[in-house]
Each structure stands twice: as C-alpha cells, then as structure tokens.
Design a protein around this motif. Structure first.
Motif, PDB file in Angstrom:
ATOM      1  N   LEU A  11      12.836  10.375   2.656  1.00 24.16           N
ATOM      2  CA  LEU A  11      12.932   8.916   2.728  1.00 24.16           C
ATOM      3  C   LEU A  11      12.590   8.428   4.126  1.00 24.16           C
ATOM      4  O   LEU A  11      11.841   7.460   4.298  1.00 24.16           O
ATOM      5  N   VAL A  12      13.105   9.100   5.140  1.00 26.80           N
ATOM      6  CA  VAL A  12      12.781   8.748   6.529  1.00 26.80           C
ATOM      7  C   VAL A  12      11.278   8.902   6.752  1.00 26.80           C
ATOM      8  O   VAL A  12      10.629   8.008   7.310  1.00 26.80           O
ATOM      9  N   LEU A  13      10.723   9.999   6.305  1.00 26.33           N
ATOM     10  CA  LEU A  13       9.292  10.237   6.517  1.00 26.33           C
ATOM     11  C   LEU A  13       8.430   9.275   5.702  1.00 26.33           C
ATOM     12  O   LEU A  13       7.349   8.880   6.152  1.00 26.33           O
ATOM     13  N   PHE A  14       8.895   8.879   4.515  1.00 20.45           N
ATOM     14  CA  PHE A  14       8.188   7.872   3.724  1.00 20.45           C
ATOM     15  C   PHE A  14       8.044   6.585   4.528  1.00 20.45           C
ATOM     16  O   PHE A  14       6.952   6.040   4.653  1.00 20.45           O
ATOM     17  N   PHE A  15       9.151   6.099   5.093  1.00 13.19           N
ATOM     18  CA  PHE A  15       9.088   4.862   5.867  1.00 13.19           C
ATOM     19  C   PHE A  15       8.315   5.032   7.160  1.00 13.19           C
ATOM     20  O   PHE A  15       7.678   4.095   7.635  1.00 13.19           O
ATOM     21  N   ASN A  16       8.349   6.217   7.723  1.00 17.84           N
ATOM     22  CA  ASN A  16       7.593   6.456   8.947  1.00 17.84           C
ATOM     23  C   ASN A  16       6.086   6.356   8.693  1.00 17.84           C
ATOM     24  O   ASN A  16       5.326   6.041   9.603  1.00 17.84           O
ATOM     25  N   ASP A  33       0.814  -1.217   0.000  1.00 13.36           N
ATOM     26  CA  ASP A  33       0.000   0.000   0.000  1.00 13.36           C
ATOM     27  C   ASP A  33       0.853   1.277   0.000  1.00 13.36           C
ATOM     28  O   ASP A  33       0.455   2.298   0.537  1.00 13.36           O
ATOM     29  N   TYR A  34       2.039   1.193  -0.609  1.00 11.48           N
ATOM     30  CA  TYR A  34       2.905   2.374  -0.681  1.00 11.48           C
ATOM     31  C   TYR A  34       2.299   3.480  -1.540  1.00 11.48           C
ATOM     32  O   TYR A  34       2.661   4.651  -1.401  1.00 11.48           O
ATOM     33  N   GLN A  35       1.337   3.109  -2.410  1.00  7.41           N
ATOM     34  CA  GLN A  35       0.718   4.105  -3.281  1.00  7.41           C
ATOM     35  C   GLN A  35      -0.041   5.172  -2.499  1.00  7.41           C
ATOM     36  O   GLN A  35      -0.223   6.288  -2.972  1.00  7.41           O
ATOM     37  N   SER A  36      -0.486   4.840  -1.303  1.00  4.84           N
ATOM     38  CA  SER A  36      -1.238   5.809  -0.504  1.00  4.84           C
ATOM     39  C   SER A  36      -0.339   6.631   0.426  1.00  4.84           C
ATOM     40  O   SER A  36      -0.836   7.483   1.166  1.00  4.84           O
ATOM     41  N   ASN A  37       0.958   6.395   0.376  1.00  6.48           N
ATOM     42  CA  ASN A  37       1.902   7.137   1.209  1.00  6.48           C
ATOM     43  C   ASN A  37       1.983   8.582   0.717  1.00  6.48           C
ATOM     44  O   ASN A  37       2.175   8.818  -0.468  1.00  6.48           O
ATOM     45  N   PRO A  38       1.833   9.559   1.618  1.00  3.84           N
ATOM     46  CA  PRO A  38       1.870  10.963   1.191  1.00  3.84           C
ATOM     47  C   PRO A  38       3.232  11.395   0.633  1.00  3.84           C
ATOM     48  O   PRO A  38       3.320  12.428  -0.025  1.00  3.84           O
ATOM     49  N   TYR A  39       4.274  10.629   0.869  1.00  2.00           N
ATOM     50  CA  TYR A  39       5.606  10.980   0.365  1.00  2.00           C
ATOM     51  C   TYR A  39       5.947  10.280  -0.946  1.00  2.00           C
ATOM     52  O   TYR A  39       7.043  10.473  -1.473  1.00  2.00           O
ATOM     53  N   LEU A  40       5.037   9.511  -1.477  1.00  2.00           N
ATOM     54  CA  LEU A  40       5.272   8.844  -2.759  1.00  2.00           C
ATOM     55  C   LEU A  40       5.517   9.895  -3.845  1.00  2.00           C
ATOM     56  O   LEU A  40       4.766  10.838  -3.986  1.00  2.00           O
ATOM     57  N   GLY A  41       6.606   9.736  -4.564  1.00  2.00           N
ATOM     58  CA  GLY A  41       6.971  10.686  -5.611  1.00  2.00           C
ATOM     59  C   GLY A  41       7.708  11.908  -5.105  1.00  2.00           C
ATOM     60  O   GLY A  41       8.112  12.759  -5.893  1.00  2.00           O
ATOM     61  N   LYS A  42       7.895  12.020  -3.801  1.00  2.00           N
ATOM     62  CA  LYS A  42       8.567  13.175  -3.213  1.00  2.00           C
ATOM     63  C   LYS A  42       9.893  12.800  -2.554  1.00  2.00           C
ATOM     64  O   LYS A  42      10.513  13.638  -1.905  1.00  2.00           O
ATOM     65  N   VAL A  43      10.321  11.566  -2.712  1.00  2.00           N
ATOM     66  CA  VAL A  43      11.526  11.098  -2.032  1.00  2.00           C
ATOM     67  C   VAL A  43      12.757  11.446  -2.873  1.00  2.00           C
ATOM     68  O   VAL A  43      13.257  10.635  -3.634  1.00  2.00           O
TER      69      VAL A  43
END
Length: 169
Positions: A156-161, A140-150
C-alpha cells in the motif's frame, strides 16, 4: 501533515432518515418489528465477534510491545519512499482497524488476515483518506505497478509512492 477531514451528514439528511423510520413504523409495524428483531440479532452477533477481534488485537499488541511508527518507517528506504506516505498509511490504518486499541503496524501485515480489514474498507475508505492526506492523485492508477498487489501494508505504501502528486480525487 494534514489530518483526514470527514464530511458530516446534514441535518436535512438526518430528518429524512428519521421521517422514513417513523413512516415505516406507522404503516408497516410487522415489517418494522421483523427488522428490529434482525437488528437485535446482528447486534448480539457483532458483540460476540468484536470480542474475538479485540482478543486478536490484544495478542498482536502484546507481541509488538515497544514498536511504534519509528520502526515501521525504518522498514522503508526513506530516500525512495515519501515519508508523508509512510506516516499517512500508518495513521490511517490505525484509525481504520476494527478495534479501539492502538496496534503497532508492520509493513508485512496482511490487511485481511492480520489487520482484519475487508476489501471494501481498503477500496472505499482508506484509499481516499490516504490520497487526501498525502496529496497524491488517484488518476491513472491502472498503470501503477502495484495495482492488484496491495494485500500488505508495504505494498500500500509503495502503491501510493508510485502515484503522482496533485489533487487527491
């Protein structure tokens, strides 16, 4: 925190590779020599480029003298951001850098300009390694608010968080 576990190639894989190279040498010697010439040119070019990269990272190290993972961790609110993610990102990035130097990493570092990593390094290797070490899932990484912003270490830290805990895929 667990270290990243790499998978080693089997002896059978190595044997198949060597057999293929030997067959190429026997049946297509001119092609093999052309390939060897191209490989030699690539090695020479890589050596010249590596010197430039090493100078870049040496300057970075000199500018960041005295910095460590402690200063990196202070760039995040540890009440919100999982400290295992902070540590895993820092350590895996250092291991992925195209230099043998231990470069102090900052949250504002850009992957492509500052750290000299390409998109494939990030997409193929680093993401899997960090997911494994942190126990975060990539589902479900597609719903991560940092997708495309890493593009920076901070993102990157906030993506995994923002990824759920569970089995790393």
């Amino acid at each position: 925190m667990p270290k990243y576990k790499t998978e080693k190639a089997s002896k059978a894989t190595l044997f198949v590779f060597l057999a293929a190279v030997l067959a190429l040498l026997i049946y297509q010697p001119m092609f093999f020599l052309s390939l060897a010439g191209l490989a030699l040119l690539a090695i020479i070019w890589g050596t010249v480029e590596q010197r430039k990269i090493d100078r870049h990272f040496q300057r970075l190290c000199n500018n960041r003298k005295g910095l460590s993972i402690c200063e990196f961790a202070r760039e995040f609110d540890r009440k919100i951001v999982d400290t295992w993610i902070i540590r895993a990102v820092y350590e895996q990035l250092q291991a992925a850098l195209p230099t043998k130097q231990l470069v102090p990493i900052q949250a504002s570092d850009d992957f492509f300009k500052t750290l000299k990593l390409d998109e494939d390094d990030l997409d193929l290797d680093l993401i899997e390694e960090i997911a494994q070490r942190t126990g975060r899932t990539l589902e479900d990484y597609q719903s991560n608010p940092y997708l495309g912003k890493v593009t920076t270490v901070r993102n990157l830290v906030l993506f995994f968080n923002h990824q759920a805990c569970g089995e790393a895929t």
